[in-house]
Design a protein around this motif. Structure first.
Motif, PDB file in Angstrom:
ATOM      1  N   ARG A  79       1.005  -1.156   0.128  1.00  9.96           N
ATOM      2  CA  ARG A  79      -0.057  -0.003  -0.144  1.00  9.96           C
ATOM      3  C   ARG A  79       0.793   1.229   0.017  1.00  9.96           C
ATOM      4  O   ARG A  79       0.514   2.425  -0.605  1.00  9.96           O
ATOM      5  CB  ARG A  79      -0.888  -0.078   1.289  1.00  9.96           C
ATOM      6  CG  ARG A  79      -1.952   1.139   1.186  1.00  9.96           C
ATOM      7  CD  ARG A  79      -2.915   0.825   2.332  1.00  9.96           C
ATOM      8  NE  ARG A  79      -3.718  -0.243   2.135  1.00  9.96           N
ATOM      9  CZ  ARG A  79      -3.831  -1.291   2.544  1.00  9.96           C
ATOM     10  NH1 ARG A  79      -2.936  -1.617   3.408  1.00  9.96           N
ATOM     11  NH2 ARG A  79      -4.802  -2.215   2.502  1.00  9.96           N
ATOM     12  N   PRO A 112      -4.599   3.132  -9.920  1.00  7.16           N
ATOM     13  CA  PRO A 112      -6.116   3.134 -10.153  1.00  7.16           C
ATOM     14  C   PRO A 112      -6.270   3.076 -11.830  1.00  7.16           C
ATOM     15  O   PRO A 112      -7.408   2.726 -12.348  1.00  7.16           O
ATOM     16  CB  PRO A 112      -6.307   4.514  -9.872  1.00  7.16           C
ATOM     17  CG  PRO A 112      -5.464   4.612  -8.690  1.00  7.16           C
ATOM     18  CD  PRO A 112      -4.027   4.206  -9.271  1.00  7.16           C
ATOM     19  N   ARG A 162      -7.335  -7.123  -5.316  1.00  2.79           N
ATOM     20  CA  ARG A 162      -7.513  -5.625  -5.190  1.00  2.79           C
ATOM     21  C   ARG A 162      -7.073  -5.217  -3.858  1.00  2.79           C
ATOM     22  O   ARG A 162      -6.934  -5.623  -2.717  1.00  2.79           O
ATOM     23  CB  ARG A 162      -8.981  -5.491  -5.076  1.00  2.79           C
ATOM     24  CG  ARG A 162      -9.637  -4.069  -4.798  1.00  2.79           C
ATOM     25  CD  ARG A 162     -11.006  -4.259  -4.874  1.00  2.79           C
ATOM     26  NE  ARG A 162     -11.726  -3.187  -4.423  1.00  2.79           N
ATOM     27  CZ  ARG A 162     -12.013  -2.872  -3.155  1.00  2.79           C
ATOM     28  NH1 ARG A 162     -11.861  -3.733  -2.174  1.00  2.79           N
ATOM     29  NH2 ARG A 162     -12.552  -1.611  -2.479  1.00  2.79           N
ATOM     30  N   PRO A 164      -7.505  -2.327  -1.277  1.00  5.00           N
ATOM     31  CA  PRO A 164      -8.582  -1.244  -1.076  1.00  5.00           C
ATOM     32  C   PRO A 164      -7.858   0.056   0.019  1.00  5.00           C
ATOM     33  O   PRO A 164      -6.920  -0.169   0.612  1.00  5.00           O
ATOM     34  CB  PRO A 164      -9.616  -2.019  -0.242  1.00  5.00           C
ATOM     35  CG  PRO A 164      -8.797  -2.952   0.451  1.00  5.00           C
ATOM     36  CD  PRO A 164      -7.632  -3.378  -0.354  1.00  5.00           C
ATOM     37  N   ASP A 165      -8.485   1.192  -0.258  1.00  3.52           N
ATOM     38  CA  ASP A 165      -8.120   2.308   0.640  1.00  3.52           C
ATOM     39  C   ASP A 165      -8.615   1.946   1.967  1.00  3.52           C
ATOM     40  O   ASP A 165      -9.665   1.290   2.484  1.00  3.52           O
ATOM     41  CB  ASP A 165      -8.812   3.456   0.375  1.00  3.52           C
ATOM     42  CG  ASP A 165      -8.127   4.692   0.985  1.00  3.52           C
ATOM     43  OD1 ASP A 165      -7.491   4.638   2.009  1.00  3.52           O
ATOM     44  OD2 ASP A 165      -8.801   5.999   0.812  1.00  3.52           O
ATOM     45  N   ASN A 168     -11.424   4.249   3.254  1.00  4.13           N
ATOM     46  CA  ASN A 168     -12.636   3.978   2.430  1.00  4.13           C
ATOM     47  C   ASN A 168     -12.299   2.800   1.811  1.00  4.13           C
ATOM     48  O   ASN A 168     -11.965   2.651   0.698  1.00  4.13           O
ATOM     49  CB  ASN A 168     -12.803   5.181   1.661  1.00  4.13           C
ATOM     50  CG  ASN A 168     -14.175   4.763   0.948  1.00  4.13           C
ATOM     51  OD1 ASN A 168     -15.108   4.053   1.311  1.00  4.13           O
ATOM     52  ND2 ASN A 168     -14.466   5.908  -0.235  1.00  4.13           N
ATOM     53  N   ASP A 170     -14.676   0.889   0.129  1.00  2.75           N
ATOM     54  CA  ASP A 170     -14.839   0.750  -1.278  1.00  2.75           C
ATOM     55  C   ASP A 170     -14.075   1.497  -2.218  1.00  2.75           C
ATOM     56  O   ASP A 170     -14.420   1.078  -3.389  1.00  2.75           O
ATOM     57  CB  ASP A 170     -16.479   1.462  -1.284  1.00  2.75           C
ATOM     58  CG  ASP A 170     -17.458   0.769  -0.325  1.00  2.75           C
ATOM     59  OD1 ASP A 170     -17.140  -0.413   0.048  1.00  2.75           O
ATOM     60  OD2 ASP A 170     -18.300   1.530   0.252  1.00  2.75           O
ATOM     61  N   ARG A 171     -13.200   2.216  -1.759  1.00  7.18           N
ATOM     62  CA  ARG A 171     -12.416   2.796  -2.781  1.00  7.18           C
ATOM     63  C   ARG A 171     -11.165   1.858  -3.187  1.00  7.18           C
ATOM     64  O   ARG A 171     -10.503   1.334  -2.153  1.00  7.18           O
ATOM     65  CB  ARG A 171     -11.793   4.091  -2.372  1.00  7.18           C
ATOM     66  CG  ARG A 171     -10.869   5.112  -3.413  1.00  7.18           C
ATOM     67  CD  ARG A 171     -10.783   6.260  -2.837  1.00  7.18           C
ATOM     68  NE  ARG A 171      -9.826   7.043  -3.656  1.00  7.18           N
ATOM     69  CZ  ARG A 171      -8.224   7.201  -3.272  1.00  7.18           C
ATOM     70  NH1 ARG A 171      -8.090   6.567  -2.363  1.00  7.18           N
ATOM     71  NH2 ARG A 171      -7.399   7.686  -4.156  1.00  7.18           N
ATOM     72  N   THR A 172     -10.575   1.627  -4.316  1.00  8.23           N
ATOM     73  CA  THR A 172      -9.577   0.868  -4.714  1.00  8.23           C
ATOM     74  C   THR A 172      -8.364   1.848  -5.061  1.00  8.23           C
ATOM     75  O   THR A 172      -8.423   2.684  -6.134  1.00  8.23           O
ATOM     76  CB  THR A 172      -9.835  -0.137  -6.037  1.00  8.23           C
ATOM     77  OG1 THR A 172     -10.857  -0.879  -5.714  1.00  8.23           O
ATOM     78  CG2 THR A 172      -8.786  -0.968  -6.476  1.00  8.23           C
ATOM     79  N   LEU A 173      -7.208   1.485  -4.360  1.00  8.20           N
ATOM     80  CA  LEU A 173      -6.092   2.363  -4.763  1.00  8.20           C
ATOM     81  C   LEU A 173      -5.388   1.620  -5.823  1.00  8.20           C
ATOM     82  O   LEU A 173      -4.561   2.516  -6.480  1.00  8.20           O
ATOM     83  CB  LEU A 173      -5.103   2.252  -3.224  1.00  8.20           C
ATOM     84  CG  LEU A 173      -5.739   2.872  -2.072  1.00  8.20           C
ATOM     85  CD1 LEU A 173      -4.680   2.615  -0.894  1.00  8.20           C
ATOM     86  CD2 LEU A 173      -6.166   4.292  -2.250  1.00  8.20           C
TER      87      LEU A 173
END
Length: 745
Positions: A79, A112, A162, A164-165, A168, A170-173
């Motif tokens: 990440r 992204p 995937r 994720p953030d 959040n 639901d947000r994909t980094l």
């Protein structure tokens, strides 16, 4: 021209050829196609299992890559490459540390916008240009988490994770991609796992007999040299064919098992057919053949070409037992065909055969031969008076006398109902007449007795020989003896007449005497009906005598007969049965004539001893009736009319349907009249009271069906049921009967 005879070995050879041909046809048209079909089913099953193992291996490698990526992502290092401040260490160094033990060979990180942010290859430095040779398909859909890809050095498996953030989810980094090559080592390992060989071929390297178009579909074929070959296309995530997975399986065991199974089936069929043929042949030799011989001998016996003793010759086993039983049966039939069943003398057919043979022999050698014909006097009267049982006893006595007096060489026979004949070889007429006289006296001295009758039987006998008149045939000899017999009857019966004594008789007078005999016979035949009428008149007189002794019995038999007939008519019984019921009702208490006055005229209720004597009257009535054969059908009704439906009656204590229906009907009629008639110790009941008591005793003392019929009759006739009897006394019984009632007969 000789007829063709097929022996047992010939039959066996023909059956063997037919069985072999049948097995061959069965193998060609059924067994071989069936075994071939089963072989391909087994091959397809083997191929399906191998493909399943390969698919599971691919899936396990994809899953291991996915798990390695998840662990690395959870560590947080990946990440950081997606944040504004990437870590100081390069992506290749971190990937080498995190994925060293996972089996991954290629890893890259995308942002992204699917731009590559980091690349790692196992064992060598990563080149950004290598990403250009990685083919994921035309477009990788978001839901695709793994699959097959085209790597720089061949086809491989990839896993997609995937990232994720944290703030959040639901947000994909970005996304982490891991790949692993399907090299030769992996294929060899999978080949050992499925006991075969696996190769991953590019489309251009397909077998010569397959085209590129065939790479788009699965195929399976059996190679004589390699074994079972299965090809399966390898596609990327977009469905593009990257190559072909070629699986070669050793199926020697399957082919050998199929061939062995076919051979075993053929062997079993052959052995079964052989065993069946041997069993059939054994049955033919031991049973069927002897049975056929026995049937041919039976036909010869029936045709008269062989004797019954030949049936069991050269037989064995069950056919021998059957032949012996047939010989015994033939012997019994021969005896039965010659014997009269009642007297055990010779019958008419056997007597005629022996008479014919002895007649011709006596004529040829000029030897004496006599014949006597015997008839029982007034035998019809004996039958009508004492019954057929007494008549049978008379015939047996006559037969016994003939067997005792005649010689062993003589042949006594029963040739008709009460007619006997005796053939006496080597005997003249006078000697035969002496034998006949001894027979007549022997029978006349015997007394035939029954319970009510004793009588002496007499015989009329005619005797003839070959010198009596013009005798030119066995039939003429029988006719001459018959003429002498009827002469004995005309002269008064109970005598012996020789055919020699018939000369000089007045034929005209003889005919007149014969007419008189026929007239007398007709008169005797009418005595039976006259005797019945006399008996009925005597019964009526006895009823009057009983009424004079006991005034309470006046008209009791007639009233009981009247009620019983009404009940029987209501139950729709036949007129013949109704007539029988009426006669039995008239006689049901006739035995009371023999009871003492102390019982019959007792002014009080009977004590135990008097009751015991009173209960004897049904049996006394039966004893009076037993001597009359024409009353045999009325006796059961008289005997059992005091039995109870529940079994508590007398004289035998029978119950239910065991009691004759006629007796159950008379029981209800007798009880109804007794209740509606006065006695010295009680008054008469009314009709309603009597019917009520009958209804209460239904199912216990009386048959409920009979009681119901009586109730229906009483409801229909009302008080007229009692008034009808008054008109009967005045002699107008038929006119006083209401519509639907049964008139007495």
């Amino acid at each position: 021209m000789k007829t063709l005879r097929i022996t047992s070995p010939g039959v066996l050879l023909i059956a063997a050829v037919v069985a072999a041909g049948g097995i061959l046809l069965l193998d060609v048209f059924f067994l071989r196609p069936y075994v071939e079909n089963q072989k391909w089913i087994a091959l397809r099953d083997r191929a399906a299992k191998a493909e399943h193992v390969v698919q599971m291996a691919f899936y396990n490698r994809e899953a291991s890559l996915r798990n390695a990526g998840s662990v690395w992502i959870k560590g947080g290092q990946v990440r950081r490459f997606l944040s504004d401040k990437p870590p100081a260490e390069p992506f290749e160094h971190l990937a080498a540390q995190a994925l060293a033990e996972t089996g991954a060979e290629l890893a890259w990180l995308t942002g992204p916008n699917q731009q590559v942010l980091g690349l790692w290859t196992k064992g060598r430095p990563a080149k950004q240009s290598e990403m250009q040779s990685v083919s994921l398909g035309d477009e990788v859909r978001p839901q695709v988490q793994g699959g097959v890809i085209l790597l720089p050095d061949g086809v491989g498996i990839f896993a997609r994770q995937r990232i994720p953030d944290e703030a959040n989810p639901d947000r994909t980094l970005g996304e982490l991609w891991l790949a692993r090559s399907l090299g030769k080592g992996v294929m060899n390992w999978l080949g050992s796992a499925i006991d075969g060989h696996i190769a991953l071929l590019p489309p251009i390297a397909l077998p010569d007999d397959k085209t590129d178009a065939d790479a788009a579909s699965c195929s399976l074929w059996l190679s004589p040299t390699e074994g079972l070959i299965v090809t399966r296309p390898v596609r990327d995530t977009s469905g593009n064919v990257l190559g072909s997975l070629r699986i070669v399986l050793s199926v020697t065991n399957i082919c050998n098992q199929v061939a062995t199974a076919r051979r075993m089936v053929l062997i079993v069929l052959t052995l079964s057919s052989g065993l069946t043929l041997l069993i059939i042949m054994g049955i033919h030799i031991l049973i069927v053949g002897p049975v056929f011989r026995l049937l041919r001998r039976l036909q010869q016996v029936q045709a008269g070409d062989s004797a019954t003793q030949e049936l069991s010759r050269n037989l064995h086993g069950e056919p021998l037992i059957l032949a012996q039983q047939l010989e015994t049966a033939f012997d019994k039939l021969a005896t039965l065909s010659k014997t009269d069943q009642l007297t055990h003398l010779a019958n008419r057919r056997h007597f005629d055969e022996v008479l014919t043979a002895f007649y011709h022999q006596a004529r040829r050698y000029n030897r004496p031969l006599s014949l006597m014909e015997i008839d029982v006097d007034f035998f019809k009267v004996v039958n009508d008076t004492g019954g057929h049982q007494l008549g049978d006893e008379v015939l047996k006595d006559v037969a016994g006398a003939l067997e005792r007096i005649c010689r062993k060489a003589d042949l006594p026979a029963r040739v008709g109902g009460d007619e006997f004949c005796v053939l006496l070889p080597e005997t003249i007429a006078s000697d035969a007449a002496a034998v006949a006289e001894r027979v007549r006296k022997e029978v006349a001295h015997q007394v035939v007795a029954t319970d009510v009758l004793k009588l002496n039987v007499t015989l009329s006998i005619g005797v003839t020989d070959l010198n009596s008149g013009e005798i030119n045939s066995p039939g003429a000899m029988m006719a001459m003896a018959d003429e002498a017999l009827y002469a004995a009857k005309r002269l008064g019966r109970n005598r012996v007449v020789q055919a020699h004594d018939l000369d000089g008789l007045d034929r005209f007078g003889e005919c007149r005497e014969s007419d008189k005999v026929n007239l007398l016979s007709k008169k005797l035949g009418g005595l039976d009906n006259q005797f019945k009428n006399i008996f009925i008149r005597v019964v009526e007189e006895l009823v009057e005598v009983l009424a004079e002794r006991d005034p309470h019995k006046v008209d009791h038999p007639r009233k009981v007969a009247h009620y019983a007939c009404l009940i029987a008519h209501e139950m729709e019984l036949s007129q013949r049965v109704i007539k029988r019921i009426e006669m039995a009702a008239m006689l049901h208490d006739i035995g009371m004539i023999a009871l003492p006055d102390s019982v019959l005229l007792c002014p009080t209720a009977l004590n135990e001893e008097q009751l015991r004597i009173m209960r004897r009257h049904p049996l006394l009535s039966v004893r009076i009736m037993e001597g009359m054969e024409f009353l045999e059908q009325e006796i059961p009704a008289v005997r059992y009319h005091h039995e109870r439906y529940d079994g508590g009656g007398y004289p035998e204590g029978i119950a239910g349907a065991a009691i004759p229906l006629t007796a159950r009907i008379i029981s209800v009629a007798d009880a109804f009249d007794a209740m509606t008639s006065s006695r010295t110790f009680r008054d008469a009941k009314t009709q309603a009271e009597a019917l009520k008591e009958l209804k209460q005793a239904s199912c216990t003392q009386f048959d409920p069906v009979v009681v119901d019929a009586m109730l229906v009759v009483a409801a229909r006739l009302g008080d007229e049921i009692m008034n009808v009897l008054g008109s009967e006394k005045s002699g107008d019984r038929h006119r006083a009967m209401p519509a639907g009632a049964v008139a007495g007969v």
